[in-house]
Design a protein around this motif. Structure first.
Motif, short mmCIF file in Angstrom:
data_model
loop_
_atom_site.label_atom_id
_atom_site.label_comp_id
_atom_site.label_asym_id
_atom_site.label_seq_id
_atom_site.Cartn_x
_atom_site.Cartn_y
_atom_site.Cartn_z
N GLU A 161 0.96 -1.21 0.03
CA GLU A 161 0.05 -0.01 0.05
C GLU A 161 0.91 1.12 0.10
O GLU A 161 0.97 1.85 1.18
N VAL A 162 1.55 1.47 -0.99
CA VAL A 162 2.27 2.54 -1.30
C VAL A 162 1.51 3.93 -1.54
O VAL A 162 0.38 3.91 -2.17
N SER A 163 2.09 4.99 -0.88
CA SER A 163 1.21 6.11 -0.75
C SER A 163 2.24 7.42 -1.08
O SER A 163 3.42 7.13 -0.83
N ILE A 164 1.64 8.50 -1.66
CA ILE A 164 2.59 9.62 -1.93
C ILE A 164 2.80 10.32 -0.97
O ILE A 164 3.66 10.93 -0.66
N ARG A 165 1.55 10.70 -0.19
CA ARG A 165 1.62 11.40 1.19
C ARG A 165 0.71 10.72 2.23
O ARG A 165 -0.11 10.04 2.13
N GLY A 166 1.59 10.87 3.30
CA GLY A 166 1.04 10.26 4.51
C GLY A 166 2.25 9.56 5.51
O GLY A 166 3.52 9.47 5.06
N PRO A 167 1.84 8.97 6.40
CA PRO A 167 2.96 8.15 7.10
C PRO A 167 3.52 7.15 6.55
O PRO A 167 3.12 6.26 5.52
#
Length: 523
Positions: A161-167
């Motif tokens: 679950e790769v995200s651009i913005r976030g923890p």
């Protein structure tokens, strides 16, 4: 050893002594330290990692330490317990067993978790979890000290679950670490953790997390009931729990969400949902789940709502492309060519002129090959997995077109479908779409657009009737709840999400006070 055994038999009687050596697993511990030692050795027969260490404090007083090598921190045992007991305590303080037990519990043993057990099965279960058992001569109970060896993976960014913005932190295989990650985000006494032990042999620790007052009581009772009814020999991953508690096992759609991200779990807890954390796995279960939550990504609630709403609309379009594009292409080229513009129809017909297979067989073969490449890319090592899947797709597609086995438009359709399926945030929902895509393809190949319409109607009926712990799977669209519809197609501003989801939250439905829209103050 044999002389000691014979002496004990004569003193207690042969029948009584034999019964003490083989008590039932629920039996009580004996006040005779020698008998307890024999019972434990029989219980851990052929367990090479089982360790027993006997320490003579005085001529009359002996202490027995039992633990499992590898699960218990033996270095801490030596420094925290054995060294103070043997070198720092004077013999005058150890004249009675009661004084020794009290001294170990209150003065010597520097462990945060200490308790006393009196049954054999309780002692065995505690030792199997990495604790140290301390038995004293003359005491029919044992002291349990928590000295587990904490060997675990470091907290890292989730790979699924790769995200651009976030923890950037993710769950690990340690239950205590996972609970602490949730507690760091929700620092309230209303965050509750209820513990269960599931698995006759594995004795796996399972924790149910929820926020008191926000999670509905009816949902809590239902989850407790389903979890407590599980009877299995071992639980190795949270997927074992998921299969026992979902509502409709034969539905292709997931009814329980899983995630590696603590921020996603915390956000769902604040909505009134329940999380199930299983020891030895980083995947946490979130329930209930709706269809729309499977299409929401983590960045949807970190970026500004205008960007998020635009991306969410694109995501819904790609979802429909991943589900229907191959079947629509087969139906158009096979049964309804009159619906295709003339110039496009001539181009498609020219490209298919030398292809020996019907459009349905052509699409079916290409879809199978694409799924094979996708699966191979997942199973191969990371260093070569992505390269094999990309190069394989290019080489096979180009070679198949040049050989006249498939047409170029079909390669474009299958590739577009695959790209669209990658845009679905949840892997299990994407897998459901991949399965249903084959069904739609068969219906289109046999009945054309009529088959697609029938399949769409059947799919909609199934989704509307599906439930996840009593919550309609298609809510808030069906049944329609106007106050919650604003977070389905688009993502509203944070200051507009005043209430929690109506069908999920409990008594505390208010999330944000009204009238917080930002803007310059007017004088």
């Amino acid at each position: 050893m044999m002389r000691e055994l014979w002496k004990r038999k004569k003193m207690l009687g042969f029948k009584k002594f034999d019964s003490l050596l083989s008590p039932p697993i629920e039996g009580q511990l004996s006040s005779d330290l020698f008998v307890n030692e024999q019972v434990l050795q029989n219980s851990f027969h052929n367990c090479s990692d089982f360790m027993i260490r006997t320490v003579s404090v005085t001529e009359k007083t002996k202490i027995l330490f039992i633990y499992l090598d590898g699960l218990t921190d033996s270095k801490t045992l030596d420094e925290v317990l054995l060294k103070p007991l043997l070198l720092e305590v004077s013999p005058n303080e150890l004249e009675s067993v009661f004084t020794l037990k009290q001294m170990i519990e209150q003065k010597i043993l520097a462990a945060s978790s200490i308790k006393s057990v009196s049954k054999v099965n309780e002692l065995v279960n505690c030792v199997l979890k990495g604790n140290i058992g301390i038995l004293l001569d003359g005491e029919p109970s044992a002291i349990i000290a928590g000295m587990q060896k904490n060997e675990q993976r470091n907290i890292e960014e989730p790979q699924t679950e790769v995200s651009i913005r976030g923890p950037r932190d993710g769950f690990t295989e340690s239950l205590k670490t996972n609970l602490s990650l949730l507690r760091r985000r929700i620092r309230s006494i209303r965050l509750k953790f209820e513990s269960f032990t599931i698995g006759e042999l594995s004795q796996t620790d399972v924790t149910m997390a929820y926020i008191e007052g926000i999670a509905p009581d009816s949902l809590l009772r239902e989850v407790r009931k389903r979890v407590e009814q599980i009877q299995i020999d071992g639980v190795l991953e949270s997927g074992f729990i998921e299969e026992f508690i979902e509502d409709v096992p034969f539905s292709p759609f997931p009814q329980i969400q899983n995630t590696e991200r603590p921020d996603i779990v915390s956000a769902n807890l604040l909505e009134g949902k329940i999380a199930i954390i299983v020891d030895n796995t980083p995947f946490v279960l979130i329930l209930p789940m709706t269809f729309w939550s499977g299409l929401q990504a983590v960045e949807d609630y970190y970026e500004r709502f205008l960007y998020t709403s635009f991306v969410r609309v694109i995501r819904y379009i790609l979802f429909n492309i991943a589900l229907f594009l191959p079947s629509v292409y087969v139906a158009l080229t096979t049964y309804h060519p009159q619906l295709i513009p003339t110039s496009l129809l001539i181009s498609v017909a020219a490209a298919r002129e030398g292809v020996p297979f019907p459009a349905f067989i052509e699409a079916f073969i290409m879809e199978i090959v694409f799924e094979g490449l996708r699966e191979a890319g997942i199973r191969l090592p990371k260093a070569v997995g992505s390269a094999v899947s990309i190069v394989g797709a290019l080489v096979i597609g180009q070679a198949a077109v040049q050989a006249g086995i498939v047409s170029a438009p079909m390669v474009i359709v299958v590739a577009t479908t695959g790209i669209a399926s990658f845009a679905i945030p949840r892997y299990n929902l994407g897998t459901a779409v991949r399965m249903i895509r084959f069904i739609m393809l068969v219906l289109a190949g046999v009945f054309g657009f009529y088959g697609i319409v029938v399949g769409f109607i059947a799919l909609t009926i199934h989704l509307v009737n599906l439930r996840s712990f009593g919550v309609p799977y298609f809510s808030p669209v069906a049944p329609q709840i106007w106050t919650n519809l604003k977070d389905v197609l688009i993502r509203p501003p944070r200051w507009k999400t005043n209430n929690r989801p109506a069908l999920i939250s409990g008594k505390d439905k208010k999330r944000i006070p009204a009238h917080q829209k930002p803007g310059p103050k007017r004088s």
